[in-house]
Structure formats: structure tokens, C-alpha cells
Design an enzyme around this catalytic site. Structure first.
Site, PDB file in Angstrom:
ATOM      1  N   LYS A   1       0.841  -1.205   0.000  1.00 18.75           N
ATOM      2  CA  LYS A   1       0.000   0.000   0.000  1.00 18.75           C
ATOM      3  C   LYS A   1       0.877   1.258   0.000  1.00 18.75           C
ATOM      4  CE  LYS A   1      -0.240  -0.254   5.050  1.00 18.75           C
ATOM      5  NZ  LYS A   1      -1.041  -0.727   6.201  1.00 18.75           N
TER       6      LYS A   1
ATOM      7  N   ARG B   1      -9.817  -0.356  16.291  1.00 21.56           N
ATOM      8  CA  ARG B   1      -9.868   0.591  15.173  1.00 21.56           C
ATOM      9  C   ARG B   1     -10.875   0.070  14.150  1.00 21.56           C
ATOM     10  NH1 ARG B   1      -4.471   1.781  11.756  1.00 21.56           N
ATOM     11  NH2 ARG B   1      -4.855  -0.406  11.269  1.00 21.56           N
TER      12      ARG B   1
ATOM     13  N   TYR C   1      16.710  30.320   7.328  1.00 21.91           N
ATOM     14  CA  TYR C   1      15.513  31.018   7.796  1.00 21.91           C
ATOM     15  C   TYR C   1      15.466  31.072   9.324  1.00 21.91           C
ATOM     16  CZ  TYR C   1      13.513  30.812   3.113  1.00 21.91           C
ATOM     17  OH  TYR C   1      13.272  30.957   1.773  1.00 21.91           O
TER      18      TYR C   1
ATOM     19  N   MET D   1      12.557  24.570   1.846  1.00 21.76           N
ATOM     20  CA  MET D   1      11.764  23.787   0.900  1.00 21.76           C
ATOM     21  C   MET D   1      12.632  22.949  -0.035  1.00 21.76           C
ATOM     22  SD  MET D   1       8.929  25.089  -1.861  1.00 21.76           S
ATOM     23  CE  MET D   1       7.966  25.984  -0.669  1.00 21.76           C
TER      24      MET D   1
HETATM   25  C1  LIG Z   1      -0.207  -1.730   6.803  1.00 22.07           C
HETATM   26  C2  LIG Z   1      -0.714  -3.019   7.305  1.00 22.07           C
HETATM   27  C3  LIG Z   1       0.145  -4.107   7.498  1.00 22.07           C
HETATM   28  C4  LIG Z   1       1.645  -3.995   7.364  1.00 22.07           C
HETATM   29  O1  LIG Z   1       2.168  -3.382   8.514  1.00 22.07           O
HETATM   30  P1  LIG Z   1       3.756  -3.259   8.772  1.00 22.07           P
HETATM   31  O2  LIG Z   1       3.850  -2.747  10.147  1.00 22.07           O
HETATM   32  O3  LIG Z   1       4.259  -2.295   7.763  1.00 22.07           O
HETATM   33  O4  LIG Z   1       4.311  -4.615   8.574  1.00 22.07           O
HETATM   34  C5  LIG Z   1      -0.412  -5.315   7.861  1.00 22.07           C
HETATM   35  N1  LIG Z   1      -1.745  -5.438   8.054  1.00 22.07           N
HETATM   36  C6  LIG Z   1      -2.601  -4.407   7.896  1.00 22.07           C
HETATM   37  C7  LIG Z   1      -4.046  -4.601   8.132  1.00 22.07           C
HETATM   38  C8  LIG Z   1      -2.113  -3.166   7.537  1.00 22.07           C
HETATM   39  O5  LIG Z   1      -2.959  -2.139   7.395  1.00 22.07           O
END
Ligand SMILES: *Cc1c(COP(=O)(O)O)cnc(C)c1O
Length: 360
Positions: free
Chosen positions: A35, A130, A255, A303
């Protein structure tokens, strides 16, 4: 000439990390979590490099469709499931698995007209609170999914940990026990472990592990390093010196003029800043690697640039390479200086950073 700033991505490291995770979880299949643009490493390139993964975990339908459009045939799972009724037809059309974590998704599944059932992973809230069905909701919800013709059988089962990155926190064992008690004797595959689960809690590995950050060579645990687990950093963030300037004791830089040199020195100006995703709040002393040594960030990150104290005797020159994180300087250490986690650093690079994928 190579562009800068750039993130060099090592296909070799990605493949080596997948192999290492298989060694650490020999009985589990691997759902490689890609992701957020493969944690900033490039979604399609990462997926095409990890062809031996058993599946890919994604957060958004658009990410899954990008993989299918790119020719990826591997199993895909939406870790937060689908959000709209129409998405269900897309899941069937492109053979994408979905998490089901909420009643609204069940209602959509029940009212959908689909040409084929969808493979679902029922998410149990074992203590993170969650997403997922509570322990009290579990039996009735499971029965409802079981009765739904649009749900492929058997139903798969998953949960997610709140504190697996704290090796001394008993919450992970408690979540695991609750999940196992609830799902005992049910058919279907099970998955609990993110990277921290896979690395630190062997009893959570189950049928599938879902590593994200570890695949990229990074440890999820504060004070730990991926390399301590035989993992290799997959990303090296690089730029160049665009100025080397003599700097007098007592003079400020940048800055706000809030850093003053205590003694005569030379400052290097590096072409990277918050416009590239290098955090503006990186404090004085955040390390940067130049010509075989670490030098500190001084003054405010701007930046497009940041300044480093090269020291009075420095021989560094304009055009020299600078490594912001990578093999020589673990991103975990940079994150600790900045007061964030490596996950945020690697996923927040902006499109101005060229992502250069080096095949294995
Ligand atoms: C993002 C995610 C993972 C991976 O988590 P890591 O800590 O990066 O290994 C696994 N399961 C779910 C449901 C996630 O959202």
C-alpha cells in the site's frame, strides 16, 4: 547524469528481505503489503520484483487496479475492504479479495447482484479497537456472512495488532489468544501478523503473515534496525552538495537565523528539503552521510535545501553525493532524530524525488 534528489530502490534488497521473512516464518504464506505506493518504493515496480510473494496487501481499490492493469496476477487483498456498493462488481471482475470489517459492507454484500462470490477476510477486533467486529458481534456476523451467497466459502479470518512493535507489551499475546479462541475450529485461513508480529511474535505467524515495513528492510521496533534481523534497506535517498561555503564563528544560517556557528567552519548546502519530503522539523544534529562520514544538519530545513556542518577542514566539493538515509545511514536512526517513524519518512517523499528502481 543521475537526477537528484532521488530514491534508489534495490530490487535485490526487496527479494532478499522476502526470502528472509520466509526463513523467519517458514510455515506461513506471505501477503506482501505494498500500500501507499509500495511504502514510497513504487507500487508496480515492487510488485513486479516480488513475483514470488503469495499475495499483495493494499489499502485502496485504486492500488489493486493499478497492479491488475500492470499485469500482476497474484492474489490481492484490500486490507480495509471496499467502501462503495459498486466496488463489489470491480472486485469480482478483477479477482480481488476484500476484508469485511463493518456492517455496512455486509449490507452491500447482501444486496449486491454479482456474477461470482467474493473472497472475504472477516476482520476481528481482538483489542486494537480501530476496525473489525467485536467479540460480542462475532458469532452473529459470521453466521450472516456464512448465509450470504455473494460471500465465497470458507470465510477467511484476520485481526491486526495495536502494540506488536513493543516486544515487552503483553497486549499482543492477549490479542492472539482472543483471536484464536474465537476462531478455533472454523475453516478458512487466518492472518494476524504485521512485520512486528512476524519478527517478534512467532506464535502469531499463522497461515499468512502480512509484512510491510520489514520487506523494505526496516524494523518496526523503536531502537531496533532491520539489519539486526538480516534485512537490507531497500531505499537509499540521495542528493548532492550544491554549495560549500566558509562560515564564520558567530554567523547564523538559514531562515529564522536560529543556529549560530560556535567556531569557524564550512557549511554544505544539500539539494533536498521539505518540498521533497525531507521533514522541516529535522532538528540540529540529524545525521547526513557525505564522503564516508556523518555530518549534522544545522539551521532550518527549507523547501529545496538543507545545510550541514562539514567542519573547518572539510574537503567536500560541489557535486559530491549526499545520502539522507540508506545502507550507510539507517532510516530508523534518521526517524528517531526527527521524532517520527521510518514508515512516515519513506512514504512521504514527494513526486519531485525521482524513484530509480534497480532490478535485482
Ligand atoms: C499496513 C498493514 C500491514 C503492514 O504493517 P507493517 O507494520 O508495515 O508490517 C499489515 N496489516 C494491515 C491490516 C495493515 O494495514
Amino acid at each position: 547524469m543521475k537526477p537528484f534528489p532521488r530514491a534508489e530502490i534495490s530490487g535485490h534488497a526487496l527479494q532478499s528481505n522476502l526470502a528472509r521473512l520466509r526463513e523467519l516464518a517458514p510455515k506461513s504464506k506471505v501477503m506482501a503489503v505494498v500500500k501507499a505506493n509500495g511504502y514510497g518504493h513504487g507500487l508496480l515496480n515492487v510488485a513486479k520484483c516480488l513475483t514470488t510473494a503469495d499475495g499483495f496487501g493494499l489499502a485502496r481499490l485504486e492500488e489493486a487496479l493499478e497492479l491488475r492493469a500492470g499485469g500482476v496476477k497474484t492474489k490481492l487483498l484490500l486490507l480495509e475492504g471496499f467502501f462503495r456498493q459498486n466496488d463489489l462488481n470491480t472486485l469480482v471482475e478483477h479477482d480481488i479479495d476484500t476484508v469485511v470489517h463493518h456492517e455496512f459492507q455486509i449490507e452491500m454484500l447482501e444486496s449486491a447482484k454479482l456474477s461470482q462470490p467474493v473472497t472475504v477476510w472477516m476482520k476481528v477486533d481482538s483489542g486494537m479497537h480501530r476496525l473489525g467486529f467485536s467479540l460480542e458481534q462475532f458469532a452473529a456476523t459470521y453466521a450472516r456472512l456464512q448465509a450470504c451467497p455473494n460471500v465465497a466459502k470458507p470465510i477467511n479470518l484476520m485481526t491486526h495488532f495495536a502494540c506488536a512493535d513493543e516486544p515487552d507489551n503483553p497486549a499482543t499475546a492477549e490479542q492472539t489468544a482472543r483471536f484464536n479462541r474465537l476462531t478455533a475450529n472454523l475453516p478458512g485461513e487466518r492472518t494476524l501478523a504485521n512485520s512486528a508480529g512476524a519478527l517478534y511474535w512467532q506464535e502469531t505467524q499463522a497461515d499468512w503473515i502480512r509484512p510491510g515495513i520489514a520487506l523494505y528492510g526496516v524494523s518496526p521496533v523503536a531502537g531496533d534496525l532491520g539489519r539486526n534481523h538480516g534485512l537490507m534497506p531497500a531505499m537509499q535517498l540521495m542528493s548532492q552538495l550544491i554549495a560549500v561555503r566558509p562560515h564564520k564563528a558567530g554567523d547564523p544560517v538559514g531562515y529564522g537565523s536560529y543556529w549560530y556557528a560556535k567556531q569557524d567552519t564550512q557549511l554544505g548546502v544539500v539539494a533536498i528539503g521539505y518540498g521533497d519530503g525531507y521533514p522541516r522539523n529535522a532538528p540540529e544534529g540529524t545525521p547526513v552521510w557525505i564522503n564516508g562520514r556523518l555530518v549534522p544538519v544545522v539551521g532550518r530545513v527549507s523547501m529545496d535545501m538543507l545545510t550541514v556542518d562539514l567542519g573547518v577542514d572539510a574537503t567536500d566539493a560541489v557535486g559530491d553525493d549526499v545520502i539522507l538515509w540508506g545502507q550507510e545511514l539507517p532510516v530508523e536512526e534518521v526517524a528517531e532524530h526527527i521524532g517520527t517513524i521510518a514508515y512516515e519518512l519513506v512514504t512521504k517523499l514527494t513526486p519531485r524525488v525521482a524513484v530509480c528502481f534497480e532490478s535485482a
